[in-house]
Scaffold this motif. Structure first.
Motif, PDB file in Angstrom:
ATOM      1  N   ARG A 223      -4.875  22.829 -16.322  1.00 38.61           N
ATOM      2  CA  ARG A 223      -3.738  23.634 -16.749  1.00 38.61           C
ATOM      3  C   ARG A 223      -3.907  24.054 -18.206  1.00 38.61           C
ATOM      4  O   ARG A 223      -3.553  25.171 -18.596  1.00 38.61           O
ATOM      5  CB  ARG A 223      -2.422  22.850 -16.587  1.00 38.61           C
ATOM      6  CG  ARG A 223      -2.008  22.538 -15.161  1.00 38.61           C
ATOM      7  CD  ARG A 223      -2.087  23.707 -14.220  1.00 38.61           C
ATOM      8  NE  ARG A 223      -1.527  24.948 -14.748  1.00 38.61           N
ATOM      9  CZ  ARG A 223      -1.684  26.135 -14.179  1.00 38.61           C
ATOM     10  NH1 ARG A 223      -2.405  26.261 -13.074  1.00 38.61           N
ATOM     11  NH2 ARG A 223      -1.134  27.210 -14.706  1.00 38.61           N
ATOM     12  N   ARG A 224      -4.455  23.153 -19.014  1.00 41.85           N
ATOM     13  CA  ARG A 224      -4.726  23.478 -20.407  1.00 41.85           C
ATOM     14  C   ARG A 224      -5.739  24.627 -20.501  1.00 41.85           C
ATOM     15  O   ARG A 224      -5.587  25.542 -21.312  1.00 41.85           O
ATOM     16  CB  ARG A 224      -5.261  22.235 -21.115  1.00 41.85           C
ATOM     17  CG  ARG A 224      -5.193  22.293 -22.622  1.00 41.85           C
ATOM     18  CD  ARG A 224      -5.352  20.910 -23.184  1.00 41.85           C
ATOM     19  NE  ARG A 224      -6.666  20.697 -23.758  1.00 41.85           N
ATOM     20  CZ  ARG A 224      -7.241  19.516 -23.880  1.00 41.85           C
ATOM     21  NH1 ARG A 224      -6.638  18.443 -23.410  1.00 41.85           N
ATOM     22  NH2 ARG A 224      -8.416  19.407 -24.447  1.00 41.85           N
ATOM     23  N   TYR A 225      -6.757  24.560 -19.676  1.00 42.58           N
ATOM     24  CA  TYR A 225      -7.757  25.630 -19.640  1.00 42.58           C
ATOM     25  C   TYR A 225      -7.094  26.954 -19.262  1.00 42.58           C
ATOM     26  O   TYR A 225      -7.352  27.996 -19.896  1.00 42.58           O
ATOM     27  CB  TYR A 225      -8.850  25.273 -18.639  1.00 42.58           C
ATOM     28  CG  TYR A 225      -9.896  26.349 -18.466  1.00 42.58           C
ATOM     29  CD1 TYR A 225     -11.097  26.301 -19.168  1.00 42.58           C
ATOM     30  CD2 TYR A 225      -9.704  27.420 -17.588  1.00 42.58           C
ATOM     31  CE1 TYR A 225     -12.065  27.293 -19.025  1.00 42.58           C
ATOM     32  CE2 TYR A 225     -10.650  28.415 -17.434  1.00 42.58           C
ATOM     33  CZ  TYR A 225     -11.832  28.339 -18.151  1.00 42.58           C
ATOM     34  OH  TYR A 225     -12.771  29.317 -17.995  1.00 42.58           O
ATOM     35  N   ALA A 226      -6.265  26.935 -18.225  1.00 40.34           N
ATOM     36  CA  ALA A 226      -5.630  28.177 -17.767  1.00 40.34           C
ATOM     37  C   ALA A 226      -4.728  28.769 -18.840  1.00 40.34           C
ATOM     38  O   ALA A 226      -4.647  29.996 -18.993  1.00 40.34           O
ATOM     39  CB  ALA A 226      -4.833  27.906 -16.491  1.00 40.34           C
ATOM     40  N   HIS A 229      -7.552  30.215 -21.383  1.00 44.43           N
ATOM     41  CA  HIS A 229      -8.593  31.135 -20.906  1.00 44.43           C
ATOM     42  C   HIS A 229      -8.218  31.872 -19.617  1.00 44.43           C
ATOM     43  O   HIS A 229      -8.992  32.723 -19.166  1.00 44.43           O
ATOM     44  CB  HIS A 229      -9.896  30.356 -20.668  1.00 44.43           C
ATOM     45  CG  HIS A 229     -10.372  29.616 -21.875  1.00 44.43           C
ATOM     46  ND1 HIS A 229     -10.906  30.249 -22.969  1.00 44.43           N
ATOM     47  CD2 HIS A 229     -10.374  28.279 -22.168  1.00 44.43           C
ATOM     48  CE1 HIS A 229     -11.240  29.348 -23.889  1.00 44.43           C
ATOM     49  NE2 HIS A 229     -10.924  28.154 -23.429  1.00 44.43           N
ATOM     50  N   GLY A 230      -7.092  31.533 -19.034  1.00 47.30           N
ATOM     51  CA  GLY A 230      -6.681  32.196 -17.811  1.00 47.30           C
ATOM     52  C   GLY A 230      -7.255  31.525 -16.571  1.00 47.30           C
ATOM     53  O   GLY A 230      -8.116  30.641 -16.640  1.00 47.30           O
ATOM     54  N   GLU A 231      -6.778  31.969 -15.433  1.00 45.43           N
ATOM     55  CA  GLU A 231      -7.197  31.387 -14.150  1.00 45.43           C
ATOM     56  C   GLU A 231      -8.388  32.179 -13.603  1.00 45.43           C
ATOM     57  O   GLU A 231      -8.274  32.923 -12.628  1.00 45.43           O
ATOM     58  CB  GLU A 231      -6.022  31.371 -13.180  1.00 45.43           C
ATOM     59  CG  GLU A 231      -4.872  30.494 -13.657  1.00 45.43           C
ATOM     60  CD  GLU A 231      -3.709  30.447 -12.684  1.00 45.43           C
ATOM     61  OE1 GLU A 231      -3.754  31.168 -11.656  1.00 45.43           O
ATOM     62  OE2 GLU A 231      -2.747  29.688 -12.932  1.00 45.43           O
ATOM     63  N   ASP A 232      -9.545  31.976 -14.218  1.00 46.23           N
ATOM     64  CA  ASP A 232     -10.733  32.708 -13.814  1.00 46.23           C
ATOM     65  C   ASP A 232     -11.435  31.980 -12.667  1.00 46.23           C
ATOM     66  O   ASP A 232     -10.940  30.976 -12.137  1.00 46.23           O
ATOM     67  CB  ASP A 232     -11.672  32.912 -15.000  1.00 46.23           C
ATOM     68  CG  ASP A 232     -12.071  31.596 -15.666  1.00 46.23           C
ATOM     69  OD1 ASP A 232     -11.936  30.532 -15.035  1.00 46.23           O
ATOM     70  OD2 ASP A 232     -12.521  31.636 -16.831  1.00 46.23           O
ATOM     71  N   ALA A 233     -12.621  32.492 -12.286  1.00 46.06           N
ATOM     72  CA  ALA A 233     -13.323  31.921 -11.136  1.00 46.06           C
ATOM     73  C   ALA A 233     -13.761  30.479 -11.388  1.00 46.06           C
ATOM     74  O   ALA A 233     -13.712  29.640 -10.482  1.00 46.06           O
ATOM     75  CB  ALA A 233     -14.536  32.791 -10.789  1.00 46.06           C
ATOM     76  N   GLY A 234     -14.200  30.185 -12.610  1.00 48.55           N
ATOM     77  CA  GLY A 234     -14.589  28.818 -12.929  1.00 48.55           C
ATOM     78  C   GLY A 234     -13.423  27.857 -12.801  1.00 48.55           C
ATOM     79  O   GLY A 234     -13.565  26.751 -12.260  1.00 48.55           O
ATOM     80  N   TRP A 235     -12.269  28.287 -13.288  1.00 49.96           N
ATOM     81  CA  TRP A 235     -11.059  27.460 -13.153  1.00 49.96           C
ATOM     82  C   TRP A 235     -10.699  27.286 -11.683  1.00 49.96           C
ATOM     83  O   TRP A 235     -10.390  26.168 -11.244  1.00 49.96           O
ATOM     84  CB  TRP A 235      -9.905  28.127 -13.903  1.00 49.96           C
ATOM     85  CG  TRP A 235      -8.582  27.472 -13.681  1.00 49.96           C
ATOM     86  CD1 TRP A 235      -8.038  26.457 -14.395  1.00 49.96           C
ATOM     87  CD2 TRP A 235      -7.639  27.784 -12.652  1.00 49.96           C
ATOM     88  NE1 TRP A 235      -6.816  26.092 -13.884  1.00 49.96           N
ATOM     89  CE2 TRP A 235      -6.544  26.898 -12.803  1.00 49.96           C
ATOM     90  CE3 TRP A 235      -7.605  28.706 -11.616  1.00 49.96           C
ATOM     91  CZ2 TRP A 235      -5.435  26.929 -11.967  1.00 49.96           C
ATOM     92  CZ3 TRP A 235      -6.499  28.735 -10.774  1.00 49.96           C
ATOM     93  CH2 TRP A 235      -5.427  27.863 -10.949  1.00 49.96           C
ATOM     94  N   ALA A 236     -10.727  28.367 -10.915  1.00 46.17           N
ATOM     95  CA  ALA A 236     -10.329  28.300  -9.510  1.00 46.17           C
ATOM     96  C   ALA A 236     -11.232  27.361  -8.724  1.00 46.17           C
ATOM     97  O   ALA A 236     -10.755  26.606  -7.865  1.00 46.17           O
ATOM     98  CB  ALA A 236     -10.365  29.705  -8.901  1.00 46.17           C
ATOM     99  N   ALA A 237     -12.535  27.389  -9.008  1.00 43.90           N
ATOM    100  CA  ALA A 237     -13.467  26.509  -8.288  1.00 43.90           C
ATOM    101  C   ALA A 237     -13.153  25.052  -8.552  1.00 43.90           C
ATOM    102  O   ALA A 237     -13.127  24.222  -7.636  1.00 43.90           O
ATOM    103  CB  ALA A 237     -14.897  26.831  -8.691  1.00 43.90           C
ATOM    104  N   ARG A 238     -12.901  24.712  -9.833  1.00 45.65           N
ATOM    105  CA  ARG A 238     -12.593  23.307 -10.171  1.00 45.65           C
ATOM    106  C   ARG A 238     -11.230  22.891  -9.632  1.00 45.65           C
ATOM    107  O   ARG A 238     -11.062  21.782  -9.151  1.00 45.65           O
ATOM    108  CB  ARG A 238     -12.614  23.117 -11.684  1.00 45.65           C
ATOM    109  CG  ARG A 238     -13.916  22.665 -12.268  1.00 45.65           C
ATOM    110  CD  ARG A 238     -14.980  23.706 -12.184  1.00 45.65           C
ATOM    111  NE  ARG A 238     -16.134  23.413 -13.021  1.00 45.65           N
ATOM    112  CZ  ARG A 238     -17.022  24.336 -13.370  1.00 45.65           C
ATOM    113  NH1 ARG A 238     -16.870  25.601 -12.966  1.00 45.65           N
ATOM    114  NH2 ARG A 238     -18.068  24.005 -14.100  1.00 45.65           N
ATOM    115  N   MET A 239     -10.254  23.781  -9.722  1.00 46.51           N
ATOM    116  CA  MET A 239      -8.916  23.432  -9.244  1.00 46.51           C
ATOM    117  C   MET A 239      -8.915  23.233  -7.733  1.00 46.51           C
ATOM    118  O   MET A 239      -8.292  22.297  -7.216  1.00 46.51           O
ATOM    119  CB  MET A 239      -7.914  24.516  -9.642  1.00 46.51           C
ATOM    120  CG  MET A 239      -6.487  24.215  -9.201  1.00 46.51           C
ATOM    121  SD  MET A 239      -5.786  22.725  -9.961  1.00 46.51           S
ATOM    122  CE  MET A 239      -5.287  23.380 -11.563  1.00 46.51           C
TER     123      MET A 239
END
Length: 611
Positions: A223-226, A229-239
């Motif tokens: 959530r801190r990353y989002a 930096h927003g909910e990008d593909a790297g975030w979506a993969a980890r989430m």
């Protein structure tokens, strides 16, 4: 090498001296490269050049210069393995030559032989242990070769030399990849204190926390990353991966669907899809989802672990159980059972169980059988089936019979079950069963049977908080009725590489309609309030030790006030996903909730062979 100089005034004498020097030089310098080989190279006739060099090396295998030239022409001729082998032979002749070792390492890398490339790089690093360039090359080679321990070694050495934060981050990543999760977390936390918005570090740190099972902390980091930096593909993969592991498959699915739509052959996204299907109890689809993982990375440990953990609980098996218990009233029981499961499909299986129970009491005890027997035997067996109708519903049932000695007669047994999952974070297990009420020789010899209707609920309102609840109503064949309620909210206090710890509280209430002299504890109003602590020490993914402690206070209508008592249990678990699986447990309670006595002991053992 000493330089030879001369001038015109010293003319002929100097020339003669030079010739004499050349005549006594080592053959390595005195011998020339075969002219025919040079001509073949100029004509790009690589096979002819290679043949000439091999012939020359047969006469003098110590010619490092020819090994190098042979390697070069073999590489140009499209023979990378032979080229690397030639450099290996050169390095064997001059083992202290660092550059030659590195050339051999690069040649093996070109030949797609990462293990041999790493071996030559390691030899170079041993010769120059403080050379950062070599250490970085070896780290890359080790990563390619899948030698996670070597990656840790080189990344640690690099950071020890430079002290740079970027090298600290790389070291933390290497530790995580090698399974040193606690140390990796410690380093990432230190790094992120100085670089709180580093996107790569935030994603990697969240991944390590996911691997430790600390889903709540990992979720907070993502959530801190989002936020930054927003909910990008790297975030979506980890989430998506975190939610899949954290038993939130429905929430994870939309993220994973979008990732797979844009990159359908991505191993990591496909692995997450397999976890989602497994979490949704779509067993057949989860097994099918293993195929692309095995195709893309057949030798990966992640793939092997996915295959065995997906199949483990769906496999047919046979097993045995043994148990013993004793309490302050000298009521003891010994039991032995054989059992089996036959999986017809991933969603359907048959099961059966045969069991012998021997319940004993001391002579003269009020708990002996109605015919005066100090020991009453129970022989019982059941057969049943279970089927998963949908991801949210599994139903099943069994029938059986029990034969009781000492006047107990024969009794029919049954069980009906429905396991429901209406929400990602809510499990409800319903059961209606009929069983022998084998609390003592007396209750068994009376042939008392219990018809029990029970609901077990497990709720996870957050990734850190949990609730276990159980409510039951039972009818005994001697006319008595029994009601029971149990609540246990708890919190995940620690998730680490080796230790999980949950702390909570519990409340337990039970009552019987009547107080009868039929060999069992039947309070009108029993209550217990306690603290709960459950720890699990992980030896490996397959093995661990569980310890549960529950100190608290209890009372019933015969006690004025509350009395203190503690429950303790320990269980050793081996082979959670292996062919052979076993559990060995021991427990102690200084109050017995059923027999009415205030200390009881039990030992239980189970061994299962999957096939």
């Amino acid at each position: 090498m000493a330089q030879v100089t001369f001038n015109a005034a010293r003319g002929a004498g100097a020339a003669l001296a030079l010739c004499a020097t050349m005549m006594v030089m080592s053959p390595v310098y005195a011998q020339s490269v075969p002219p025919a080989a040079i001509e073949a190279e100029m004509n790009e006739d690589w096979s002819t050049a290679a043949a000439i060099y091999r012939e020359a090396l047969q006469a003098d295998p110590s010619r490092v210069d020819l090994h190098r030239r042979l390697s070069d022409v073999l590489a140009r001729d499209g023979q990378p393995v032979a080229a690397a082998e030639a450099l290996d032979r050169a390095a064997a002749e001059e083992p202290e030559d660092v550059d030659l070792r590195l050339q051999a390492s690069a040649a093996w890398a070109q030949a797609d032989r990462p293990v041999r490339a790493l071996a030559q790089c390691e030899a170079a690093a041993e010769l120059e242990p403080g050379n950062l360039s070599i250490l970085r090359t070896c780290s890359q080679q080790a990563n390619w070769a899948g030698d996670v321990d070597a990656v840790v070694e080189y990344r640690g050495a690099i950071h020890a030399i430079t002290g740079a934060d970027e090298d600290l981050k790389a070291y933390a990543r290497a530790l995580g990849g090698a399974g040193e999760l606690d140390e990796s977390v410690r380093l990432y936390q230190g790094y992120l204190q100085r670089h709180p918005e580093d996107p790569e570090a935030l994603l990697d740190y969240a991944t390590i926390e996911t691997w430790r099972g600390d889903y709540a902390r990992g979720h907070e980091v993502l959530r801190r990353y989002a936020d930054v930096h927003g909910e990008d593909a790297g975030w979506a993969a980890r989430m998506a991966r975190l939610l899949a592991w954290a038993h939130r498959p429905t929430t994870a699915r939309p993220l994973n669907d979008e990732l797979l739509a844009s990159d359908p052959d991505n191993y990591e996204h496909l692995y997450t899809r397999m976890l989602i299907l497994r979490g949704e109890k779509r067993h057949s689809e989860a097994i099918e989802a293993l195929e692309p993982l095995e195709r893309l990375r057949p030798d990966s440990k992640d793939t092997r672990d996915a295959v065995r953990s997906t199949h483990a609980f769906l496999r047919s098996n046979v097993g045995i159980e043994a148990g013993w218990r004793d309490d302050a009233d000298d009521i003891s029981m010994r039991r032995f059972a054989v059992k089996g499961r036959w999986s017809l499909t991933p969603e359907t299986y048959l099961y059966g169980r045969l069991e012998h129970r021997d319940i004993r009491a001391e002579s003269g005890s009020p708990y002996v059988g109605v015919e005066g027997d100090t020991s009453v035997d129970i022989e019982q067996g059941i057969v049943g089936a279970r089927h998963r109708i949908s991801p949210a519903v599994e139903v099943g049932g069994h029938v059986g019979a029990a034969s009781i000695s000492g006047g107990g007669g024969d009794r029919g047994l049954y069980g009906l079950y429905a396991d429901l999952r209406p929400l990602d974070n809510l499990w409800v297990d319903l059961s209606a069963t009929r069983s022998v009420w084998d609390i003592s020789p007396k209750s068994a010899s009376l042939g008392i049977a219990l018809r029990d209707h029970r609901a077990r609920i497990h709720w996870q309102p957050t990734l850190r908080h949990f609730l276990n609840a159980e409510v039951a109503h039972g009818r005994l064949s001697d006319g008595n009725r029994r009601d029971e309620l149990y609540l246990n909210p708890y919190r995940a206090m620690l998730r680490s590489q080796h230790l999980n710890l949950d702390l909570g509280v519990s409340a337990h209430w039970q009552r019987f309609d009547e107080t009868l002299d039929n060999g069992y504890y039947d309070p009108e109003n029993y209550r217990r309030f306690a603290f709960t602590a459950v720890g699990y020490w992980k030896f490996s993914d397959d093995d661990g030790l569980s310890l549960s402690v529950s100190p608290g206070w209890h009372t019933d209508e015969t006690i004025s006030g509350y009395e203190f008592g503690t429950d303790v249990s320990v269980e050793l678990i081996n082979g959670i996903y292996r062919d052979w699986y076993s559990r060995l447990g021991a427990s102690y309670s200084d109050r017995s909730q059923v027999s009415g006595r205030y200390d009881a002991y039990a030992i239980n053992w189970e061994l299962v062979r999957r096939f």
